[in-house]
Design a protein around this motif. Structure first.
Motif, PDB file in Angstrom:
ATOM      1  N   GLU A  30      -1.266  -4.680 -10.342  1.00  0.00           N
ATOM      2  CA  GLU A  30      -1.483  -6.003  -9.511  1.00  0.00           C
ATOM      3  C   GLU A  30      -0.462  -7.015  -9.337  1.00  0.00           C
ATOM      4  O   GLU A  30       0.103  -7.418  -8.563  1.00  0.00           O
ATOM      5  CB  GLU A  30      -2.759  -6.824 -10.238  1.00  0.00           C
ATOM      6  CG  GLU A  30      -4.189  -5.836 -10.245  1.00  0.00           C
ATOM      7  CD  GLU A  30      -4.270  -4.961 -11.383  1.00  0.00           C
ATOM      8  OE1 GLU A  30      -3.270  -4.883 -12.174  1.00  0.00           O
ATOM      9  OE2 GLU A  30      -5.409  -4.545 -11.645  1.00  0.00           O
TER      10      GLU A  30
ATOM     11  N   GLY B 172      -2.351  -5.272  -4.634  1.00  0.00           N
ATOM     12  CA  GLY B 172      -3.539  -4.315  -5.178  1.00  0.00           C
ATOM     13  C   GLY B 172      -3.222  -2.718  -4.979  1.00  0.00           C
ATOM     14  O   GLY B 172      -3.989  -1.969  -5.263  1.00  0.00           O
TER      15      GLY B 172
ATOM     16  N   SER C  75       0.834  -1.173   0.103  1.00  0.00           N
ATOM     17  CA  SER C  75      -0.010  -0.072  -0.061  1.00  0.00           C
ATOM     18  C   SER C  75       0.823   1.317   0.034  1.00  0.00           C
ATOM     19  O   SER C  75       0.730   2.130  -0.685  1.00  0.00           O
ATOM     20  CB  SER C  75      -0.710  -0.033   1.259  1.00  0.00           C
ATOM     21  OG  SER C  75      -1.589  -1.230   1.407  1.00  0.00           O
TER      22      SER C  75
ATOM     23  N   THR D 217      -5.050  -2.545  -1.048  1.00  0.00           N
ATOM     24  CA  THR D 217      -5.026  -3.654  -0.486  1.00  0.00           C
ATOM     25  C   THR D 217      -5.812  -4.104   0.689  1.00  0.00           C
ATOM     26  O   THR D 217      -6.414  -5.078   0.735  1.00  0.00           O
ATOM     27  CB  THR D 217      -3.323  -4.016  -0.531  1.00  0.00           C
ATOM     28  OG1 THR D 217      -2.580  -3.654  -1.412  1.00  0.00           O
ATOM     29  CG2 THR D 217      -3.160  -5.607  -0.262  1.00  0.00           C
TER      30      THR D 217
END
Lengths: 168, 347
Positions: free
Chosen positions: B228, B233, B152, B237
């Motif tokens: 990804e 993510g 992140s 995430t």
């Protein structure tokens, strides 16, 4: 009446934000409080019909400077501010009285000049009026400011590149 | 400045209609994204829920609501909760200045009332878009910071660097448009394109703005903040349920707004091309509706372009991204301003 109510709401938010900026230990929280303060100030500018100043204030301070500041804080991964050491710790006993004196000076001058401070013209803050003023009456200070900024930029670039050259 | 009750009511109606329409469009953009990607990759895509999969967004929305809302134990709760809100609010706010139709005045009773098809006709106009759109980065930033997760964090860092870099060419390409129209008001910029759209007068400016808008909305080929394969993510995430959905909403709302801004700045806004409207000679209400439709069609085309590019081009590497932003787009945008200013000064 509405304007006055809004003024006090924005002023309250700005003062609260300002207090939080200096009282948080975590620099990310401080930065967030400062952004809130900047927004409250932009609200005050809009109440004074200075739309251009308000939006540039948000674009430059909230949109660019604070983002860069947060970027640096995150890049260096600073979690909490370290406690000041040595003589710096006792600075607080000088800082608080000095702030109080400064605050009273500002308040005195503001209340003295209160009558002059109200807005006389409603389209004073529009883009056209500011552009006219900048490029006629204030063209020299405006250009000098731009030169100062360029000098600062070149200086920053030079310093960072010199560090790179030594490292290689 | 006096606002009659009628005008205030009209403004309220506009705000409600636009927000509802935007959220609906966002819902159907998710479907469009999946259908278009399927079409580009020669698949069928979601086609089971309702006729041709038309109820799929409703099913997705319900699913988001019923998912368990997890707040991980290691997050910074304040920023974790506030980040999706900070992301979504600027995305919805920026549409307020887009003029989606002409204005007209009419007498109701004995009172002259002007109807503007724009929520706020601001004096600072396009600057409002530039400054409010740049606030979305705080959402990514706080999400990356508060999640307390390296992926992140990397996503947040990348996104802030990317958005700061591409704001500059974006702003400079707008400057060339402002030079041509001599105003910051979006409605006046649209009026200025009555003869010839800005895409023909400012082809380079249009390209720069388009590329920068792709980067600002974090869409492929510039979706590094949520790559990804590298970052799981990215900044979202650790998010689940409706908080994750809010990131989705914000992404698509940003996409819609920047499509609308591209239409307004470069594609003639609500003007109908080739003088068709004059030839038809419609009553004024029908004319307004045709103009709003024209705006919707152009915006829809740009939105389709976003999808088209996403499913056609691969992602840039991070150094390529920075090179394009700073070494290609920025000098080109500066050149564009100089040439535009010279042409205006000479002719």
């Amino acid at each position: 009446m509405l304007v006055l109510t809004l003024f006090f709401i924005f002023a309250g938010i700005a003062v609260m934000g300002g207090i939080l900026v200096v009282s948080f230990r975590n620099p990310i929280y401080c930065a967030f409080a400062l952004v809130v303060t900047l927004f409250a100030l932009a609200g005050e500018y809009i109440l004074l019909m200075a739309h251009f100043i308000a939006i540039v204030h948000i674009a430059v301070y909230a949109g660019a400077i604070m983002v860069l500041f947060l970027f640096v804080v995150m890049l260096l991964n600073i979690r909490t501010e370290e406690r000041a050491s040595g003589g710096v710790r006792y600075m607080i006993y000088i800082a608080i009285p000095m702030t109080a004196v400064l605050f009273f000076e500002l308040a005195y001058l503001t209340f003295k000049g209160f009558e002059k401070a109200y807005v006389r013209d409603t389209d004073l803050g529009t883009v056209e009026r500011i552009g006219e003023a900048l490029f006629s009456q204030y063209v020299l200070p405006f250009e000098i400011a731009s030169i100062v900024l360029i000098v600062a930029m070149i200086g920053a670039l030079y310093l960072s590149k010199r560090r790179l050259a030594i490292g290689e | 400045m006096t606002i009659t009750l009628l005008e205030l009511g009209f403004i309220l109606v506009k705000v409600i209609v636009i927000v509802v329409l935007m959220l609906l469009t966002v819902a159907y953009m998710t479907l469009a994204e999946r259908r278009v990607s399927a079409w580009i990759q020669d698949r069928k895509g979601p086609n089971r829920v309702g006729p041709a999969g038309l109820f799929q967004p409703i099913a997705d929305g319900l699913k988001f609501f019923f998912k368990e809302d997890i707040i991980p134990a290691h997050v910074d709760r304040f920023f974790y909760l506030i980040a999706p809100i900070i992301m979504l609010v600027p995305a919805l706010l920026t549409f307020a200045i887009v003029p989606f139709g002409d204005q007209f005045s009419t007498y109701i009773g004995d009172q002259l009332v002007t109807f503007r098809f724009q929520i706020a006709d601001l004096n600072v106009g396009i600057l409002y878009f530039v400054s409010i759109a740049s606030l979305g980065v705080y959402g990514l930033f706080f999400a990356g910071y508060s999640s307390n997760n390296k992926y992140s964090m990397l996503g947040g860092l990348r996104s802030s660097a990317q958005m700061i870099s591409y704001e500059i060419p974006m702003g400079l390409s707008i400057v060339a448009v402002i030079l041509m129209s001599g105003t910051l008001r979006l409605q006046d910029i649209v009026f200025d394109q009555y003869q010839l759209w800005n895409i023909f007068r400012q082809p380079l400016g249009f390209l720069i703005f388009l590329v920068a808008a792709f980067a600002e909305t974090n869409r492929l080929p510039f979706d590094l903040p949520e790559a990804e394969q590298e970052l799981v993510g990215g900044y979202h995430t650790e998010y689940s349920s409706m908080k994750f959905a809010m990131y989705f909403l914000a992404e698509y709302a940003n996409l819609i707004t920047s499509s609308a801004i591209i239409t307004t700045l470069f594609l003639g806004g609500w003007h109908v091309p080739f003088g068709i409207l004059e030839a038809l000679n419609l009553p004024i209400i029908a004319e307004q509706i045709v103009q709003i439709l024209s705006f919707a069609v152009k915006t829809g085309f740009i939105m389709f372009l976003y999808l088209w590019v996403r499913w056609t081009l691969p992602r840039f590497r991070y150094d390529q991204l920075m090179n394009i932003g700073w070494k290609k787009l920025l000098p080109l945008a500066l050149l564009n301003i100089v040439v535009t200013a010279l042409v205006i000064a000479i002719f």
